[in-house]
Design an enzyme around this catalytic site. Structure first.
Site, PDB file in Angstrom:
ATOM      1  N   ARG A  50      31.285  39.026  44.958  1.00  0.00           N
ATOM      2  CA  ARG A  50      31.776  37.831  45.646  1.00  0.00           C
ATOM      3  C   ARG A  50      31.303  37.732  47.099  1.00  0.00           C
ATOM      4  NH1 ARG A  50      36.443  35.620  43.832  1.00  0.00           N
ATOM      5  NH2 ARG A  50      36.872  37.620  42.853  1.00  0.00           N
ATOM      6  N   ARG A 108      37.978  29.310  37.961  1.00  0.00           N
ATOM      7  CA  ARG A 108      38.852  30.080  38.857  1.00  0.00           C
ATOM      8  C   ARG A 108      40.188  29.384  39.159  1.00  0.00           C
ATOM      9  NH1 ARG A 108      37.994  31.503  43.429  1.00  0.00           N
ATOM     10  NH2 ARG A 108      38.823  33.607  43.266  1.00  0.00           N
ATOM     11  N   CYS A 117      40.672  18.450  28.279  1.00  0.00           N
ATOM     12  CA  CYS A 117      42.018  18.159  27.770  1.00  0.00           C
ATOM     13  C   CYS A 117      42.937  19.365  27.881  1.00  0.00           C
ATOM     14  CB  CYS A 117      41.915  17.665  26.334  1.00  0.00           C
ATOM     15  SG  CYS A 117      41.099  16.086  26.314  1.00  0.00           S
ATOM     16  N   GLU A 118      43.263  19.723  29.085  1.00  0.00           N
ATOM     17  CA  GLU A 118      44.200  20.805  29.404  1.00  0.00           C
ATOM     18  C   GLU A 118      44.864  20.404  30.715  1.00  0.00           C
ATOM     19  OE1 GLU A 118      44.665  23.824  27.856  1.00  0.00           O
ATOM     20  OE2 GLU A 118      43.084  23.553  26.375  1.00  0.00           O
ATOM     21  N   TYR A 148      31.406  33.787  40.407  1.00  0.00           N
ATOM     22  CA  TYR A 148      32.350  33.520  39.316  1.00  0.00           C
ATOM     23  C   TYR A 148      32.503  32.007  39.101  1.00  0.00           C
ATOM     24  CZ  TYR A 148      33.070  38.371  40.442  1.00  0.00           C
ATOM     25  OH  TYR A 148      32.843  39.696  40.723  1.00  0.00           O
TER      26      TYR A 148
HETATM   27  C1  LIG Z   1      33.150  47.270  37.970  1.00  0.00           C
HETATM   28  C2  LIG Z   1      33.041  46.149  38.922  1.00  0.00           C
HETATM   29  N1  LIG Z   1      32.259  46.292  40.015  1.00  0.00           N
HETATM   30  C3  LIG Z   1      32.105  45.291  40.905  1.00  0.00           C
HETATM   31  C4  LIG Z   1      32.750  44.090  40.754  1.00  0.00           C
HETATM   32  C5  LIG Z   1      32.523  43.015  41.780  1.00  0.00           C
HETATM   33  O1  LIG Z   1      33.648  42.652  42.446  1.00  0.00           O
HETATM   34  P1  LIG Z   1      33.588  41.615  43.641  1.00  0.00           P
HETATM   35  O2  LIG Z   1      32.884  40.407  43.159  1.00  0.00           O
HETATM   36  O3  LIG Z   1      34.995  41.374  43.959  1.00  0.00           O
HETATM   37  O4  LIG Z   1      32.844  42.283  44.760  1.00  0.00           O
HETATM   38  C6  LIG Z   1      33.595  43.891  39.660  1.00  0.00           C
HETATM   39  C7  LIG Z   1      34.317  42.615  39.500  1.00  0.00           C
HETATM   40  O5  LIG Z   1      35.205  42.420  38.790  1.00  0.00           O
HETATM   41  C8  LIG Z   1      33.734  44.952  38.717  1.00  0.00           C
HETATM   42  O6  LIG Z   1      34.506  44.803  37.635  1.00  0.00           O
END
Ligand SMILES: Cc1ncc(COP(=O)(O)O)c(C=O)c1O
Length: 416
Positions: A276, A312, A345-346, A374
């Site tokens: 992220r 999300r 439709c939710e 995401y």
């Molecule tokens: C094993 C693992 N590593 C890294 C990440 C990346 O997380 P983020 O996008 O919060 O940095 C995730 C996200 O779910 C994960 O499951």
């Protein structure tokens, strides 16, 4: 900081107006800023430059191959959770020796394919996975590099749906079995324990849980080294939060300092799996207003993007800023609040609740910020909606990096 700004009252991605992208590529449309992406990659690498660190981008956050290739060109490796992500990463030019494979349910054929590809390590999440990796490595008469993904039972203080470091979740190995496992691994000739790993959650806004998790991994690293295991690295996972609304996430420098400070006494290499923090603010979801409607309770802005494009809000009640492309339409004078909803439709197809818009009308463009992570990667074909196109902007140039699906693509594999 990102490169989505208003110029003369109109929203731009770098030097390209979102209006021109909508007319060229139609909506809904994912728009990414290459300058923002490269800047985020550089900032992250700079923050860790004083300690041997490998940053493995969490491919699940944004898995478009063109997008990934920009990240790998900066020197990143990949954190993958499926064979699909492995093949995407390789197609995007990732060095297999920089790939770590996480996930609680790797099948024997997945493990074999990844072993054949020569990845850096398997982040083992269960006793049964340990046995499976060993059987597959033995069949090939090699020693597989593994890390134990430890679940340190630490609350990441984030949304429960993205908390992964508590013993109530399916992830990783509880600490009560680690010592016995270390002793057991030493006896297994087809396994090489090269790392310890963890990932306690995503969108973390405090460094306390990160520090506590690092301390647990360092504790176990010392044990493993004392047992004579060939440990090379500590993988602290991803999870650093970003600002979607009014959150105050840690600075990269403070995050890096916290991790390095804990890991340095071991002399082990540091691995991280950011997703992220690299991708979140590199993208927006551009959408068109279909119409405006009201009930006695609420006003609704019905747009052509939905939970199928950005899950999300429906999945985590996550906040994303939603802004009009023509800034003249932001403002207090005639503004009213609207729930911004899509056509699916939710009732949960609600992208933003109670947002102010001034006299919105059909045909107006709006864009959803913070959609680079995401976003597309969680999109679906629910309601038989084709997945949308993706565009990467670089200065004044826009490049289509994924075509919009056609209806016939949606039933291509159906037999009728
Ligand atoms: C094993 C693992 N590593 C890294 C990440 C990346 O997380 P983020 O996008 O919060 O940095 C995730 C996200 O779910 C994960 O499951």
């Amino acid at each position: 900081l990102d490169y989505f700004n208003y110029k003369n009252g109109e929203a731009f991605c770098e030097d390209v107006s979102l209006t021109s992208l909508a007319s060229q590529y139609d909506t809904p449309l994912y728009v990414y800023s290459k300058a923002t992406l490269l800047r985020h990659c550089k900032n992250l690498l700079d923050a860790f430059k004083d300690y041997p660190t490998l940053a493995c981008f969490a491919v699940k956050a944004n898995s478009n191959i063109s997008y990934l290739s920009e990240i790998f060109k900066c020197g990143f490796g990949a954190d993958i959770v499926s064979i699909g992500e492995l093949e995407r990463a390789l197609n995007a030019g990732c060095d297999p020796k920089k790939i770590v494979y996480s996930g609680v349910g790797k099948k024997p054929e997945d493990l074999e394919q990844a072993l054949n590809r020569g990845i850096l390590s398997f982040n083992v999440e269960s006793a049964f996975e340990l046995d499976l990796v060993e059987q597959i490595a033995a069949k090939k008469n090699v020693a597989a590099n593994i890390s134990l993904r430890i679940n340190p039972n630490i609350d990441a203080k984030t949304n429960p749906k993205i908390s992964t470091g508590l013993n109530t979740t399916k992830f990783g190995l509880s600490e009560n079995i680690i010592e016995a496992m270390l002793i057991d691994i030493k006896k297994r000739q087809h396994l090489r324990l090269t790392g310890l790993a963890c990932h306690i959650g995503s969108q973390m806004i405090g460094l306390g849980p990160v520090k506590a998790a690092a301390q647990r991994l360092v504790f176990w690293a010392k044990k493993a080294l004392a047992l004579g295991l060939p440990l090379e690295n500590i993988d602290m996972g991803g999870g650093l939060g970003i600002r979607y609304d009014s959150e105050n996430p840690p600075e990269l420098a403070d995050y890096a300092r916290t991790l390095i400070c804990e890991v340095k006494p071991t002399n082990l290499k540091l691995l991280i799996e950011p997703g992220r923090v690299i991708a979140g603010n590199t993208g927006v979801l551009l959408s068109k207003v279909i119409g405006v409607k009201a009930t006695p309770e609420k006003n609704f802005l019905v747009i052509d993007a939905a939970m199928t494009e950005l899950l999300r809000p429906a999945m985590y009640a996550a906040f994303h800023d939603i802004l009009p492309v023509k800034a003249a339409r932001i403002g207090k004078k005639n503004s009213r609040t609207f729930d911004v909803v899509g056509p699916v439709c939710e009732t949960s197809d609600l992208l933003g609740e109670g947002r102010s818009f001034e006299n919105p009308a059909a045909g107006d463009l709006v864009y959803v910020r913070g959609a680079g992570a995401y976003g597309f990667s969680m999109s679906s074909n629910y309601n038989t909606r084709p997945r949308v196109a993706e565009v990467m902007v670089d200065g004044s140039k826009a490049t289509l990096i994924r075509r919009r699906e056609k209806l016939a693509d949606l039933w291509r594999e159906e037999i009728f």
